[in-house]
Design a protein around this motif. Structure first.
Motif, PDB file in Angstrom:
ATOM      1  N   GLY A 331       0.823  -1.209   0.000  1.00  0.00           N
ATOM      2  CA  GLY A 331       0.000   0.000   0.000  1.00  0.00           C
ATOM      3  C   GLY A 331       0.851   1.251   0.000  1.00  0.00           C
ATOM      4  O   GLY A 331       1.813   1.360   0.766  1.00  0.00           O
ATOM      5  N   GLU A 332       0.505   2.191  -0.890  1.00  0.00           N
ATOM      6  CA  GLU A 332       1.165   3.498  -0.939  1.00  0.00           C
ATOM      7  C   GLU A 332       0.220   4.561  -0.382  1.00  0.00           C
ATOM      8  O   GLU A 332      -0.917   4.697  -0.850  1.00  0.00           O
ATOM      9  N   CYS A 333       0.681   5.308   0.607  1.00  0.00           N
ATOM     10  CA  CYS A 333      -0.034   6.454   1.167  1.00  0.00           C
ATOM     11  C   CYS A 333      -1.451   6.048   1.586  1.00  0.00           C
ATOM     12  O   CYS A 333      -1.633   5.425   2.625  1.00  0.00           O
ATOM     13  N   GLY A 392      11.115   9.317  -4.886  1.00  0.00           N
ATOM     14  CA  GLY A 392       9.694   9.578  -4.969  1.00  0.00           C
ATOM     15  C   GLY A 392       9.328  10.782  -4.122  1.00  0.00           C
ATOM     16  O   GLY A 392      10.107  11.720  -4.002  1.00  0.00           O
ATOM     17  N   HIS A 393       8.172  10.723  -3.488  1.00  0.00           N
ATOM     18  CA  HIS A 393       7.705  11.893  -2.731  1.00  0.00           C
ATOM     19  C   HIS A 393       6.653  11.472  -1.711  1.00  0.00           C
ATOM     20  O   HIS A 393       6.109  10.368  -1.763  1.00  0.00           O
ATOM     21  N   GLU A 394       6.367  12.388  -0.800  1.00  0.00           N
ATOM     22  CA  GLU A 394       5.221  12.292   0.100  1.00  0.00           C
ATOM     23  C   GLU A 394       4.357  13.526  -0.099  1.00  0.00           C
ATOM     24  O   GLU A 394       4.864  14.630  -0.322  1.00  0.00           O
ATOM     25  N   PHE A 395       3.042  13.351  -0.025  1.00  0.00           N
ATOM     26  CA  PHE A 395       2.113  14.478  -0.084  1.00  0.00           C
ATOM     27  C   PHE A 395       0.821  14.025   0.583  1.00  0.00           C
ATOM     28  O   PHE A 395      -0.018  13.375  -0.027  1.00  0.00           O
ATOM     29  N   HIS A 396       0.682  14.331   1.869  1.00  0.00           N
ATOM     30  CA  HIS A 396      -0.510  13.905   2.596  1.00  0.00           C
ATOM     31  C   HIS A 396      -0.675  14.753   3.840  1.00  0.00           C
ATOM     32  O   HIS A 396       0.271  15.395   4.320  1.00  0.00           O
ATOM     33  N   TYR A 397      -1.882  14.752   4.384  1.00  0.00           N
ATOM     34  CA  TYR A 397      -2.193  15.488   5.601  1.00  0.00           C
ATOM     35  C   TYR A 397      -2.413  14.569   6.801  1.00  0.00           C
ATOM     36  O   TYR A 397      -2.607  15.042   7.913  1.00  0.00           O
ATOM     37  N   ALA A 398      -2.425  13.289   6.584  1.00  0.00           N
ATOM     38  CA  ALA A 398      -2.625  12.335   7.673  1.00  0.00           C
ATOM     39  C   ALA A 398      -1.316  12.089   8.409  1.00  0.00           C
ATOM     40  O   ALA A 398      -0.231  12.298   7.864  1.00  0.00           O
TER      41      ALA A 398
END
Length: 442
Positions: A331-333, A392-398
Motif C-alpha cells: 500500500g502506498e499512502c 519519490g515523494h510524500e504528499f498527505h495530511y494524515a
C-alpha cells in the motif's frame, strides 16, 4: 520514430495559484477540438492535474521530474510524449524556477525541463491587483536564466478592457508577445480540496466541463500564434534509454475507485511493457482482490473521505486478508492507511481498517507532509530487494498516531539529503508506506 522537429511548449507561471491548470486545460481542449493530436505532461509529482490533461487530450499524461527521475528515464518519457503527437504541452508545477538545492538540471524545477528540451515557455501572469508592474515580472523571468526562453505571455484574471489594455501594452513594450488573455471569472476555476483539484472523475458532467474549457480557449487564446511558437529538441535516440521499475508481479490486482486513484502513468506503462497485467477491483464496491492475481497493489488516493464505507466493506477486508496470507500486498499512502488497524477521519471518528499492519493513522488534526523522498529499502517488498534505492515523494495530511510493532520498511531522506528516519512498515507478505515511488535511483 520521433519526428525530426517535434513541436512542444511549456505553460509556467511565477507562482502556484496563478491559474496555470485552467489555462492549460483551455489550450488542450481547444487544440483537440481543432483536430490536432495533442499530448501533455506535468512537471513534478502530481496525480490529479495529469488526469485532467488526459481527459482533455484522450492520451496518457506523463510526469516529467528532473530530481526524481534518472535523466535516461526522463528522456525516454519526453521522446514517447513527442513521437506521435502533432504538438505537446507541458504544464509546470509551482513557479517556473522554484526548486530544491542540488546539481544544475537535477533540482526538480520546471526550468530544468524547459532548458533540457529547449521548450519555449508561455508565461501565465495573474494580473489581478496590478497593471504595468506585470511587465517588470515578465522582463525578470525572460532574463533570469539564459537557457530558458520565454516565448510569450498569457494574461490571466484581468478585470476590465482598460485593465487589459494597460497590461498588454506594457508587456509588448518590452518585446514579449501577448498570446492570450483570460478575464477574471470565478466560474472558470476548478474546485479544489486538500491535495489539489477535485478529481476529474468526480465531476458530474466531465464532457460538459471539457467543452467549456475548449470554448474558453477558442475565445481567449491566440491558438495560431501559440502553435507557431512551439518547438523542442528531442531525438529518437532518447526513447531507448533507462529501464523502468520492475513489475511487482505478473498479474497485479490494482485497487481502483474514487478512494484509490494515484498511480503514475509511466509506472503503469512500464509494467505493461514488461508483460504485466493490471486487474482492477474496487474496495468501495466491497470487492476483494481477484484470486487469480499474484500481488495486490493499493495506491494512494482519498480513503479518509470514504473511511466509513471502507470500514463496512467486510467482503473486501476479508478477501484482502486471505490474499495476504499467501501473496504480497503493498500500500502506498492511502493504501498504507487502510492496511493499518484504524483510520481517524476529519470529524474525529475512528474507523476499523484491515489490520494487516499494526499502525493507526489520523486525518483529524491535519498536518502537511510534503516533499521529495529518497528511500533505501531495509526489507524486501514489491518495491524491490533490500538495499534498493528509490526516489519519490510524500504528499498527505494524515499522520501516524500509533506506530505499531511491525518492522520498518525503508530508511528515508529528503530531496536535499537530510535524514528523516525510518518510514513505512512490513509484516510477512504485507508492506506499506506514505512514500510514493517514482523511479529507481540512477
Amino acid at each position: 520514430m520521433v519526428d525530426a522537429h517535434p513541436r512542444g511548449l511549456m505553460l509556467a507561471a511565477p507562482r502556484s495559484g496563478a491559474g496555470k491548470t485552467t489555462v492549460t486545460l483551455a489550450l488542450l481542449a481547444a487544440l483537440k477540438r481543432r483536430g490536432l493530436d495533442i499530448r501533455s505532461a506535468k512537471t513534478g509529482p502530481d496525480y490529479i492535474d495529469p488526469a485532467f490533461h488526459s481527459a482533455a487530450t484522450g492520451r496518457p499524461t506523463y510526469n516529467f521530474d528532473s530530481w526524481a527521475m534518472p535523466l535516461g528515464l526522463l528522456d525516454r518519457l519526453a521522446a514517447q510524449t513527442a513521437e506521435t503527437a502533432d504538438l505537446f504541452v507541458v504544464e509546470a508545477a509551482m513557479g517556473l524556477f522554484d526548486r530544491i538545492e542540488g546539481p544544475v538540471g537535477r533540482r526538480g524545477a520546471p526550468a530544468d525541463i524547459a532548458a533540457r528540451y529547449q521548450l519555449p515557455v508561455l508565461l501565465v501572469l495573474d494580473v489581478s491587483g496590478q497593471a504595468h508592474s506585470a511587465a517588470a515580472i515578465a522582463r525578470g523571468f525572460a532574463n533570469h536564466q539564459p537557457d530558458v526562453r520565454i516565448g510569450g505571455v498569457i494574461i490571466n484574471r484581468f478585470g476590465s478592457e482598460r485593465h487589459l489594455r494597460m497590461v498588454k501594452g506594457a508587456i509588448e513594450e518590452i518585446g514579449l508577445p501577448v498570446l492570450g488573455a483570460m478575464p477574471r471569472d470565478p466560474t472558470l476555476a476548478v474546485k479544489e480540496r486538500h491535495l489539489g483539484l477535485v478529481q476529474i472523475d468526480e465531476h458530474p458532467d466531465a464532457p460538459a466541463l471539457l467543452t467549456r474549457f475548449a470554448e474558453i480557449g477558442e475565445a481567449h487564446l491566440d491558438l495560431d500564434r501559440i502553435i507557431a511558437l512551439a518547438g523542442a529538441n528531442i531525438t529518437s535516440e532518447m526513447s531507448e534509454s533507462q529501464r523502468p521499475l520492475t513489475p511487482p508481479g505478473q498479474r497485479i490486482a490494482l485497487a481502483r475507485d474514487m478512494a484509490f486513484t494515484f498511480l503514475y502513468a509511466h509506472i503503469v506503462d512500464g509494467w505493461r511493457a514488461q508483460g504485466a497485467e493490471l486487474v482492477p477491483f474496487s474496495p468501495l464496491a466491497n470487492e476483494a482482490p481477484p484470486d487469480d492475481c499474484d500481488i495486490c497493489w493499493l495506491p494512494g488516493g482519498y480513503p479518509e473521505l470514504h473511511a466509513g464505507r471502507l470500514a463496512s466493506a467486510e467482503h473486501f477486508k476479508a478477501g484482502l486478508r486471505r490474499f495476504a496470507a499467501t501473496r504480497p500486498v503493498h500500500g502506498e499512502c492511502g493504501g498504507y492507511m487502510i492496511l493499518g488497524e484504524s483510520l481517524v477521519d476529519g470529524e474525529g471518528t475512528i474507523h476499523a481498517m484491515v489490520g494487516l499492519l499494526g499502525h493507526s493513522t489520523s486525518y483529524a488534526k491535519r498536518r502537511l507532509h510534503l516533499g521529495y523522498r529518497r528511500a533505501k529499502l531495509l526489507r524486501p517488498s514489491p518495491l524491490g530487494e533490500s538495499g534498493t534505492l528509490l526516489r519519490g515523494h510524500e504528499f498527505h495530511y494524515a499522520s501516524v498516531i500509533a506506530p505499531g510493532e511491525d518492522e520498518p520498511l525503508a530508511e528515508l531522506s529528503d530531496g536535499e539529503g537530510k535524514p528523516l528516519g525510518a518510514g513505512g512498515h512490513r509484516r510477512g507478505n504485507v508492506s506499506g508506506t506514505f512514500f510514493h515511488v517514482i523511479a529507481l535511483e540512477g
